[in-house]
Write a protein that holds these residues in place. Structure first.
Motif, PDB file in Angstrom:
ATOM      1  N   ALA A  11       0.730  -1.363  -0.273  1.00  0.00           N
ATOM      2  CA  ALA A  11      -0.195  -0.181  -0.237  1.00  0.00           C
ATOM      3  C   ALA A  11       0.613   1.332   0.274  1.00  0.00           C
ATOM      4  O   ALA A  11       0.553   2.473  -0.582  1.00  0.00           O
ATOM      5  N   LEU A  12       1.950   1.562   0.868  1.00  0.00           N
ATOM      6  CA  LEU A  12       2.676   2.414   0.743  1.00  0.00           C
ATOM      7  C   LEU A  12       3.573   2.399  -0.134  1.00  0.00           C
ATOM      8  O   LEU A  12       3.794   3.802  -0.892  1.00  0.00           O
ATOM      9  N   MET A  13       3.912   1.152  -1.035  1.00  0.00           N
ATOM     10  CA  MET A  13       4.551   1.796  -2.576  1.00  0.00           C
ATOM     11  C   MET A  13       3.810   2.440  -3.464  1.00  0.00           C
ATOM     12  O   MET A  13       3.971   2.914  -4.438  1.00  0.00           O
ATOM     13  N   ALA A  14       2.268   1.884  -3.680  1.00  0.00           N
ATOM     14  CA  ALA A  14       1.016   1.762  -4.583  1.00  0.00           C
ATOM     15  C   ALA A  14       0.805   3.503  -4.504  1.00  0.00           C
ATOM     16  O   ALA A  14       0.635   4.207  -5.450  1.00  0.00           O
ATOM     17  N   ILE A  15       1.131   4.216  -3.096  1.00  0.00           N
ATOM     18  CA  ILE A  15       0.958   5.552  -2.929  1.00  0.00           C
ATOM     19  C   ILE A  15       1.992   6.273  -2.752  1.00  0.00           C
ATOM     20  O   ILE A  15       1.674   7.757  -2.808  1.00  0.00           O
ATOM     21  N   SER A  16       3.223   5.866  -3.430  1.00  0.00           N
ATOM     22  CA  SER A  16       4.276   6.484  -3.417  1.00  0.00           C
ATOM     23  C   SER A  16       4.224   7.516  -4.623  1.00  0.00           C
ATOM     24  O   SER A  16       4.343   7.234  -5.615  1.00  0.00           O
ATOM     25  N   PRO A  17       5.296   9.107  -4.048  1.00  0.00           N
ATOM     26  CA  PRO A  17       5.365   9.427  -5.861  1.00  0.00           C
ATOM     27  C   PRO A  17       6.297   8.838  -6.658  1.00  0.00           C
ATOM     28  O   PRO A  17       6.222   9.474  -7.604  1.00  0.00           O
ATOM     29  N   SER A  18       7.684   7.962  -5.838  1.00  0.00           N
ATOM     30  CA  SER A  18       8.147   7.354  -6.875  1.00  0.00           C
ATOM     31  C   SER A  18       7.396   6.022  -7.784  1.00  0.00           C
ATOM     32  O   SER A  18       7.194   5.010  -7.491  1.00  0.00           O
ATOM     33  N   ARG A  19       7.428   6.537  -9.015  1.00  0.00           N
ATOM     34  CA  ARG A  19       7.108   5.717 -10.373  1.00  0.00           C
ATOM     35  C   ARG A  19       7.433   3.811  -9.697  1.00  0.00           C
ATOM     36  O   ARG A  19       6.782   3.303 -10.474  1.00  0.00           O
ATOM     37  N   TRP A  20       9.217   4.201  -9.645  1.00  0.00           N
ATOM     38  CA  TRP A  20       9.656   2.294  -9.651  1.00  0.00           C
ATOM     39  C   TRP A  20       8.871   1.967  -8.774  1.00  0.00           C
ATOM     40  O   TRP A  20       9.718   0.577  -8.258  1.00  0.00           O
ATOM     41  N   LEU A  21       8.656   3.020  -7.352  1.00  0.00           N
ATOM     42  CA  LEU A  21       7.526   1.982  -6.005  1.00  0.00           C
ATOM     43  C   LEU A  21       6.023   1.402  -6.937  1.00  0.00           C
ATOM     44  O   LEU A  21       6.366   0.804  -6.257  1.00  0.00           O
ATOM     45  N   ARG A  22       5.975   2.202  -7.391  1.00  0.00           N
ATOM     46  CA  ARG A  22       4.299   2.213  -8.071  1.00  0.00           C
ATOM     47  C   ARG A  22       3.863   0.505  -8.655  1.00  0.00           C
ATOM     48  O   ARG A  22       3.517   0.273  -8.368  1.00  0.00           O
ATOM     49  N   LEU A  23       4.933   1.208  -9.726  1.00  0.00           N
ATOM     50  CA  LEU A  23       4.742   0.000 -11.189  1.00  0.00           C
ATOM     51  C   LEU A  23       5.146  -1.543  -9.977  1.00  0.00           C
ATOM     52  O   LEU A  23       4.287  -2.260 -10.180  1.00  0.00           O
ATOM     53  N   PRO A  24       5.858  -2.216  -9.659  1.00  0.00           N
ATOM     54  CA  PRO A  24       5.556  -2.825  -9.073  1.00  0.00           C
ATOM     55  C   PRO A  24       4.961  -3.518  -8.182  1.00  0.00           C
ATOM     56  O   PRO A  24       4.314  -4.949  -7.864  1.00  0.00           O
ATOM     57  N   SER A  25       4.345  -2.295  -7.398  1.00  0.00           N
ATOM     58  CA  SER A  25       3.251  -2.396  -6.452  1.00  0.00           C
ATOM     59  C   SER A  25       1.780  -2.924  -7.433  1.00  0.00           C
ATOM     60  O   SER A  25       0.710  -4.258  -6.598  1.00  0.00           O
ATOM     61  N   ARG A  26       1.604  -2.392  -8.391  1.00  0.00           N
ATOM     62  CA  ARG A  26       0.944  -2.613  -9.552  1.00  0.00           C
ATOM     63  C   ARG A  26       0.994  -3.809  -9.631  1.00  0.00           C
ATOM     64  O   ARG A  26      -0.175  -4.696  -9.977  1.00  0.00           O
ATOM     65  N   ILE A  27       1.827  -4.476 -10.526  1.00  0.00           N
ATOM     66  CA  ILE A  27       1.838  -6.097 -11.438  1.00  0.00           C
ATOM     67  C   ILE A  27       1.928  -6.824  -9.864  1.00  0.00           C
ATOM     68  O   ILE A  27       1.274  -7.573 -10.961  1.00  0.00           O
ATOM     69  N   TYR A  28       2.186  -6.558  -9.203  1.00  0.00           N
ATOM     70  CA  TYR A  28       2.348  -7.842  -7.732  1.00  0.00           C
ATOM     71  C   TYR A  28       0.866  -8.164  -7.933  1.00  0.00           C
ATOM     72  O   TYR A  28       0.801  -9.320  -7.395  1.00  0.00           O
ATOM     73  N   THR A  29       0.281  -7.299  -7.665  1.00  0.00           N
ATOM     74  CA  THR A  29      -1.146  -7.245  -7.068  1.00  0.00           C
ATOM     75  C   THR A  29      -2.410  -7.376  -7.865  1.00  0.00           C
ATOM     76  O   THR A  29      -2.992  -8.378  -8.132  1.00  0.00           O
ATOM     77  N   ASP A  30      -2.210  -7.318  -9.290  1.00  0.00           N
ATOM     78  CA  ASP A  30      -2.895  -7.970 -10.372  1.00  0.00           C
ATOM     79  C   ASP A  30      -3.013  -9.271 -10.667  1.00  0.00           C
ATOM     80  O   ASP A  30      -3.038  -9.971 -11.050  1.00  0.00           O
ATOM     81  N   LEU A  31      -1.124  -9.422 -10.466  1.00  0.00           N
ATOM     82  CA  LEU A  31      -0.961 -11.092 -11.017  1.00  0.00           C
ATOM     83  C   LEU A  31      -1.283 -12.107  -9.364  1.00  0.00           C
ATOM     84  O   LEU A  31      -2.062 -12.789 -10.312  1.00  0.00           O
TER      85      LEU A  31
END
Length: 276
Positions: free
Chosen positions: A51-71
């Motif tokens: 969740a903290l990665m998903a709301i992070s301003p950094s795109r490099w943290l948001r993208l892995p979080s989204r991939i993991y969640t969708d998977l």
């Protein structure tokens, strides 16, 4: 043989239920709770990180979080458990021995963290942005404001959804039997299934289902209580007040103010001075 007798012998054979009851209570229930609690703790920890990665301003943290969640939200639970349990079996054997518990707990925690991450993300983002801005205006750092103000409020708002996810983990724990369990490692479903095969009817499985209901139904109602408590707050009954007490206080304050405005009385010395 009528339909009622067929149903009673198939699903409600009480001698078969009584025979398997000690195993369900002493082995199946304990193992189910161990698997569910461990997977929930790991899933909650990983989910909060996601969740903290998903709301992070950094795109490099948001993208892995989204991939993991969708998977892990898109894959069936049974497929994830089989892939983890069979793919990492040799590695797990070297560390933990023949028990499949660690891999089953790990697979369930991966699934739970994907859902927990979305739950926590929605809760954190539901907190008003003005609170974070106020914390920053008071001189708090971003990390301190999130840890002390924003995250606790977000978790509190989604507690009912977290309990619902725990109920789902309890039910998904029945899939761990696919990894192969020894007699002392069987959970509720496996104990009921083995007894159903030996007795030739489904009464032990019905009893196992009743065990699941005893765990999940009270928790379902607990979710409603928690949700109502956080929506309406604690209501304490208080005696009705007429308001006369407040009126008396206002009159007393007004009287003190008028007394303070009056001129002080003249002393005898001042009276003589004015007479002269």
């Amino acid at each position: 043989m009528d339909l009622f007798e067929i149903l009673s012998r198939t699903f409600f054979d009480f001698p078969s239920m009584l025979a398997v009851f000690p195993q369900l209570l002493g082995t199946g229930l304990i193992n189910t709770l161990i698997i569910s609690l461990a997977a929930t703790l790991l899933g909650t920890t990983f989910g909060l990180m996601l969740a903290l990665m998903a709301i992070s301003p950094s795109r490099w943290l948001r993208l892995p979080s989204r991939i993991y969640t969708d998977l892990f939200r898109g894959l069936p639970s049974i497929l994830t458990i089989l892939l983890i349990g069979q793919g990492l079996a040799r590695f797990s054997y070297q560390l933990f021995g023949p028990t499949p518990y660690p891999l089953g707990i790990f697979a369930l925690s991966l699934i739970a963290s994907a859902y927990m991450g979305e739950i926590f993300r929605s809760g954190i983002q539901s907190v008003e942005k003005g609170q974070l801005e106020a914390c920053r205006a008071l001189g708090m750092s971003y990390a301190r404001a999130m840890a002390l103000i924003i995250i606790p409020q977000g978790i509190r708002r989604v507690l009912p959804a977290v309990v619902n996810q725990f109920i789902s983990i309890i039910k998904d724990s029945s899939l761990v039997y696919l990894l192969g369990l020894m007699v002392g490692q069987r959970e509720l479903f496996r104990v009921g299934q083995d007894a159903a095969v030996l007795t030739g009817n489904l009464s032990p499985l019905m009893l196992a289902g009743l065990f699941y209901l005893v765990i999940t139904v009270p928790m379902t109602h607990l979710v409603n209580v928690i949700d109502d408590r956080y929506r309406n707050g604690r209501r304490r009954a208080s005696a009705p007040q007429s308001g006369l007490k407040e009126v008396d206080e206002v009159q007393q304050q007004s009287g003190k103010a008028l007394a303070a405005e009056r001129p002080a009385p003249l002393t005898r010395h001042r009276e003589q001075q004015y007479a002269e």
